[in-house]
Write a protein that holds these residues in place. Structure first.
Motif, PDB file in Angstrom:
ATOM      1  N   VAL A  74       0.862  -1.190   0.000  1.00 43.26           N
ATOM      2  CA  VAL A  74       0.000   0.000   0.000  1.00 43.26           C
ATOM      3  C   VAL A  74       0.892   1.232   0.000  1.00 43.26           C
ATOM      4  O   VAL A  74       1.764   1.380   0.863  1.00 43.26           O
ATOM      5  CB  VAL A  74      -0.925   0.018   1.226  1.00 43.26           C
ATOM      6  N   ILE A  75       0.692   2.116  -0.971  1.00 41.21           N
ATOM      7  CA  ILE A  75       1.457   3.357  -1.087  1.00 41.21           C
ATOM      8  C   ILE A  75       0.583   4.508  -0.589  1.00 41.21           C
ATOM      9  O   ILE A  75      -0.409   4.862  -1.227  1.00 41.21           O
ATOM     10  CB  ILE A  75       1.900   3.624  -2.544  1.00 41.21           C
ATOM     11  N   ALA A  76       0.922   5.062   0.564  1.00 37.79           N
ATOM     12  CA  ALA A  76       0.140   6.171   1.141  1.00 37.79           C
ATOM     13  C   ALA A  76       1.097   7.144   1.812  1.00 37.79           C
ATOM     14  O   ALA A  76       1.035   7.392   3.014  1.00 37.79           O
ATOM     15  CB  ALA A  76      -0.883   5.639   2.142  1.00 37.79           C
ATOM     16  N   MET A  77       1.998   7.712   1.012  1.00 36.28           N
ATOM     17  CA  MET A  77       3.067   8.566   1.536  1.00 36.28           C
ATOM     18  C   MET A  77       2.670  10.028   1.657  1.00 36.28           C
ATOM     19  O   MET A  77       3.453  10.851   2.133  1.00 36.28           O
ATOM     20  CB  MET A  77       4.305   8.443   0.639  1.00 36.28           C
ATOM     21  N   GLY A  78       1.467  10.371   1.189  1.00 38.37           N
ATOM     22  CA  GLY A  78       1.015  11.742   1.335  1.00 38.37           C
ATOM     23  C   GLY A  78       1.731  12.715   0.420  1.00 38.37           C
ATOM     24  O   GLY A  78       2.310  12.331  -0.597  1.00 38.37           O
ATOM     25  N   ALA A  79       1.703  13.976   0.815  1.00 40.60           N
ATOM     26  CA  ALA A  79       2.263  15.041  -0.020  1.00 40.60           C
ATOM     27  C   ALA A  79       3.251  15.870   0.784  1.00 40.60           C
ATOM     28  O   ALA A  79       3.305  15.800   2.014  1.00 40.60           O
ATOM     29  CB  ALA A  79       1.142  15.933  -0.561  1.00 40.60           C
ATOM     30  N   VAL A  80       4.032  16.658   0.074  1.00 49.22           N
ATOM     31  CA  VAL A  80       4.962  17.607   0.681  1.00 49.22           C
ATOM     32  C   VAL A  80       4.655  18.996   0.124  1.00 49.22           C
ATOM     33  O   VAL A  80       3.893  19.132  -0.844  1.00 49.22           O
ATOM     34  CB  VAL A  80       6.428  17.228   0.392  1.00 49.22           C
ATOM     35  N   SER A  81       5.229  20.024   0.704  1.00 50.21           N
ATOM     36  CA  SER A  81       5.002  21.385   0.226  1.00 50.21           C
ATOM     37  C   SER A  81       5.487  21.529  -1.217  1.00 50.21           C
ATOM     38  O   SER A  81       6.576  21.059  -1.566  1.00 50.21           O
ATOM     39  CB  SER A  81       5.722  22.399   1.117  1.00 50.21           C
ATOM     40  N   ARG A  82       4.675  22.171  -2.025  1.00 50.20           N
ATOM     41  CA  ARG A  82       5.069  22.446  -3.409  1.00 50.20           C
ATOM     42  C   ARG A  82       5.818  23.771  -3.426  1.00 50.20           C
ATOM     43  O   ARG A  82       5.268  24.820  -3.143  1.00 50.20           O
ATOM     44  CB  ARG A  82       3.834  22.534  -4.307  1.00 50.20           C
ATOM     45  N   THR A  83       7.090  23.697  -3.755  1.00 47.37           N
ATOM     46  CA  THR A  83       7.917  24.900  -3.757  1.00 47.37           C
ATOM     47  C   THR A  83       8.463  25.174  -5.152  1.00 47.37           C
ATOM     48  O   THR A  83       8.362  24.339  -6.050  1.00 47.37           O
ATOM     49  CB  THR A  83       9.092  24.756  -2.772  1.00 47.37           C
ATOM     50  N   PHE A  84       9.028  26.354  -5.312  1.00 50.37           N
ATOM     51  CA  PHE A  84       9.619  26.776  -6.576  1.00 50.37           C
ATOM     52  C   PHE A  84      11.028  27.308  -6.305  1.00 50.37           C
ATOM     53  O   PHE A  84      11.350  27.670  -5.170  1.00 50.37           O
ATOM     54  CB  PHE A  84       8.749  27.856  -7.229  1.00 50.37           C
ATOM     55  N   PRO A  85      11.888  27.363  -7.323  1.00 50.88           N
ATOM     56  CA  PRO A  85      13.262  27.843  -7.114  1.00 50.88           C
ATOM     57  C   PRO A  85      13.320  29.353  -6.918  1.00 50.88           C
ATOM     58  O   PRO A  85      13.850  30.094  -7.748  1.00 50.88           O
ATOM     59  CB  PRO A  85      13.976  27.391  -8.394  1.00 50.88           C
ATOM     60  N   ILE A  86      12.771  29.809  -5.802  1.00 50.64           N
ATOM     61  CA  ILE A  86      12.758  31.237  -5.477  1.00 50.64           C
ATOM     62  C   ILE A  86      13.957  31.545  -4.596  1.00 50.64           C
ATOM     63  O   ILE A  86      14.138  30.910  -3.551  1.00 50.64           O
ATOM     64  CB  ILE A  86      11.445  31.614  -4.766  1.00 50.64           C
ATOM     65  N   PRO A  87      14.797  32.487  -4.966  1.00 45.41           N
ATOM     66  CA  PRO A  87      15.972  32.823  -4.148  1.00 45.41           C
ATOM     67  C   PRO A  87      15.579  33.177  -2.713  1.00 45.41           C
ATOM     68  O   PRO A  87      14.703  34.015  -2.490  1.00 45.41           O
ATOM     69  CB  PRO A  87      16.582  34.029  -4.872  1.00 45.41           C
ATOM     70  N   GLY A  88      16.212  32.507  -1.758  1.00 51.30           N
ATOM     71  CA  GLY A  88      15.973  32.793  -0.348  1.00 51.30           C
ATOM     72  C   GLY A  88      14.883  31.974   0.301  1.00 51.30           C
ATOM     73  O   GLY A  88      14.778  31.943   1.528  1.00 51.30           O
ATOM     74  N   LEU A  89      14.049  31.276  -0.501  1.00 51.35           N
ATOM     75  CA  LEU A  89      12.902  30.570   0.084  1.00 51.35           C
ATOM     76  C   LEU A  89      13.343  29.436   0.998  1.00 51.35           C
ATOM     77  O   LEU A  89      12.802  29.269   2.099  1.00 51.35           O
ATOM     78  CB  LEU A  89      11.995  30.031  -1.026  1.00 51.35           C
ATOM     79  N   ALA A  90      14.314  28.638   0.556  1.00 54.72           N
ATOM     80  CA  ALA A  90      14.768  27.511   1.374  1.00 54.72           C
ATOM     81  C   ALA A  90      15.318  27.978   2.714  1.00 54.72           C
ATOM     82  O   ALA A  90      15.134  27.313   3.746  1.00 54.72           O
ATOM     83  CB  ALA A  90      15.819  26.707   0.612  1.00 54.72           C
ATOM     84  N   GLU A  91      16.000  29.123   2.728  1.00 56.00           N
ATOM     85  CA  GLU A  91      16.610  29.625   3.962  1.00 56.00           C
ATOM     86  C   GLU A  91      15.609  30.358   4.856  1.00 56.00           C
ATOM     87  O   GLU A  91      15.722  30.307   6.087  1.00 56.00           O
ATOM     88  CB  GLU A  91      17.764  30.579   3.631  1.00 56.00           C
ATOM     89  N   GLN A  92      14.622  31.047   4.271  1.00 55.65           N
ATOM     90  CA  GLN A  92      13.741  31.921   5.044  1.00 55.65           C
ATOM     91  C   GLN A  92      12.329  31.370   5.249  1.00 55.65           C
ATOM     92  O   GLN A  92      11.639  31.775   6.178  1.00 55.65           O
ATOM     93  CB  GLN A  92      13.618  33.288   4.338  1.00 55.65           C
ATOM     94  N   GLY A  93      11.883  30.455   4.392  1.00 54.06           N
ATOM     95  CA  GLY A  93      10.489  30.020   4.411  1.00 54.06           C
ATOM     96  C   GLY A  93      10.150  29.102   5.578  1.00 54.06           C
ATOM     97  O   GLY A  93      10.977  28.354   6.083  1.00 54.06           O
ATOM     98  N   ILE A  94       8.895  29.172   5.991  1.00 54.14           N
ATOM     99  CA  ILE A  94       8.339  28.291   7.020  1.00 54.14           C
ATOM    100  C   ILE A  94       7.138  27.574   6.403  1.00 54.14           C
ATOM    101  O   ILE A  94       6.211  28.220   5.910  1.00 54.14           O
ATOM    102  CB  ILE A  94       7.882  29.083   8.260  1.00 54.14           C
TER     103      ILE A  94
END
Length: 433
Positions: free
Chosen positions: A82-102
């Motif tokens: 059974v595959i039920a791994m759900g989803a993760v946040s959909r992000t884009f290559p926006i400068p600074g998002l990985a470091e600043q986003g919550i």
């Protein structure tokens, strides 16, 4: 199933399930974070729970490779999957998002957001630097769906209450900004209630910018496509979800957006021993297609996932015993959303009739529906107890930001003192001069 007929093994990197519709209320302190998670070992007592990640699946050998929290990976054989791994946040290559986003996909993020927001109020109340104060009191939320609208509504409510206890911070000093690339917010409840939700948030002082997006947020300097630029320490990302990217490693048939391609029976296309459900599955919406909607797929929400799980469980047992599979079909029953204490929107579908509610009554519908939907009576009782106590006791506005680095203070106290710098003797200094 009969006793001993099968062994059910659950593999998950967390030993608990999160009821995600309650994350905004957990972030606002209306519900204890422990009450929005359900411990797997307590609930699925007949199952074996392994805390780890599935890294590969060998369909020919029917073996999954599991990487535990510690130690080496090992093979786990299976007959049915059974595959039920759900989803993760959909992000884009926006400068600074990985470091600043919550994000807002897990209870850890909800706790972190609450502590972070209250910490910003502490900073603003204590500093004399106007630029630091302005940056601390500016809160940017990207994404105007359920997660974004509910989170900004709850957090704004909490910040408004918390400001009463600060000498130098008032609600008028704060700036809440909601950004969405679409031309409306809350599309799940329809255009009419979406407009009401927008007007309601704007009346509370929330700035809403539609048909725009965020270009960058390096070091907290937020640049929007419409030309607006602000500095903020708080950038909350709720711009949709995508299937868990780990699915691409399993050799399963995937749809155009990365979902596992499943049949109406929830069996993975081309197999008779693999099933998929929930946010990671592309399941045909049989009810909508019968109503004449072509190429309709079940949306990634709890309403469908909970019902799919029941059909999937029956179909797995039917598959074991050689019985026919049952198709999953469910008509949309509506949607509810909370926008803070005593505020919400709700659309209830009863046959061909749609009942639209807003304000306090919709908020009661929101709490009633999700209060009964959260798994286990243990959690239902605890959630309703939190709500009941909230009617008589004031909201807690304590920031526990040190929880994120709980050993820091002890480390500073226990680390060895630096060795004293070697000092030259007075005669040597005289000689050198």
């Amino acid at each position: 199933m009969r006793y001993g007929e099968a062994t059910v093994t659950v593999v998950d990197p967390r030993s608990y399930m999160t009821y995600q519709p309650f994350l905004p209320e957990a972030a606002a302190g209306s519900i204890s974070p422990r009450h929005v998670v359900v411990p797997l070992r307590r609930v699925v007592r007949g199952a074996e729970v392994l805390t780890g990640r599935v890294t590969t699946i060998d369909q020919d050998r029917k073996v999954a490779t599991v990487a535990p929290l510690v130690g080496e990976a090992y093979d786990l054989p299976f007959d049915y999957l059974v595959i039920a791994m759900g989803a993760v946040s959909r992000t884009f290559p926006i400068p600074g998002l990985a470091e600043q986003g919550i994000g807002m996909k897990g209870v850890e993020e909800a706790i972190g957001l609450r502590n972070h927001v209250l910490e910003q109020l502490d900073k603003a109340d204590s500093t004399t630097d106007e630029e630091v104060r302005r940056k601390a009191l500016t809160f940017v939320f990207v994404g105007g769906g359920f997660a974004g609208a509910e989170t900004i509504g709850e957090v704004e409510d909490m910040a408004r209450d918390a400001a009463k206890y600060y000498t130098n911070v008032k609600r008028e000093d704060m700036r809440f900004i909601l950004v969405d690339a679409a031309d409306k917010i809350l599309p799940e409840v329809g255009p009419e209630l979406g407009r009401w939700g927008k007007e309601h948030l704007e009346a509370r002082g929330v700035e809403i910018y539609l048909s725009t997006s965020m270009d960058s947020c390096v070091d907290g300097h937020v640049v929007l496509k419409n030309g607006l630029e602000v500095d903020s320490n708080t950038i909350v990302w709720t711009a949709g979800v995508k299937p868990n990217p780990a699915l691409s490693r399993f050799g399963l048939p995937l749809g155009p957006r990365g979902h596992v391609d499943a049949q109406p029976t929830l069996q993975v296309t081309g197999t008779d021993y693999i099933w998929a459900a929930g946010d990671n599955a592309q399941v045909p919406d049989v009810a909508a297609r019968k109503a004449g909607v072509e190429n309709a797929w079940c949306p990634p929400n709890a309403q469908h996932a909970l019902r799919q799980a029941k059909v999937l469980g029956d179909n797995v047992v039917s598959g074991m015993r050689g019985f026919p599979q049952k198709e999953y079909s469910h008509s949309n029953k509506g949607a509810v959303a909370g926008l803070g204490l005593h505020k919400g929107v709700a659309m209830i579908v009863m046959g061909k009739m749609k009942i639209k509610l807003k304000g306090r009554l919709a908020w009661y519908m929101h709490r009633g529906y999700h209060g009964m939907a959260v798994p286990t009576w243990n959690r239902k009782i605890r959630v309703f107890a939190d709500w009941t106590l909230g009617m008589f006791l004031k909201r807690e506005v304590v920031s526990l930001g040190a929880m994120e680095t709980p050993r820091e203070e002890f480390y500073e106290a226990a680390k060895p003192a630096p060795a004293p710098a070697a000092q030259s003797s007075a005669p040597e200094k005289a000689k050198a001069s």
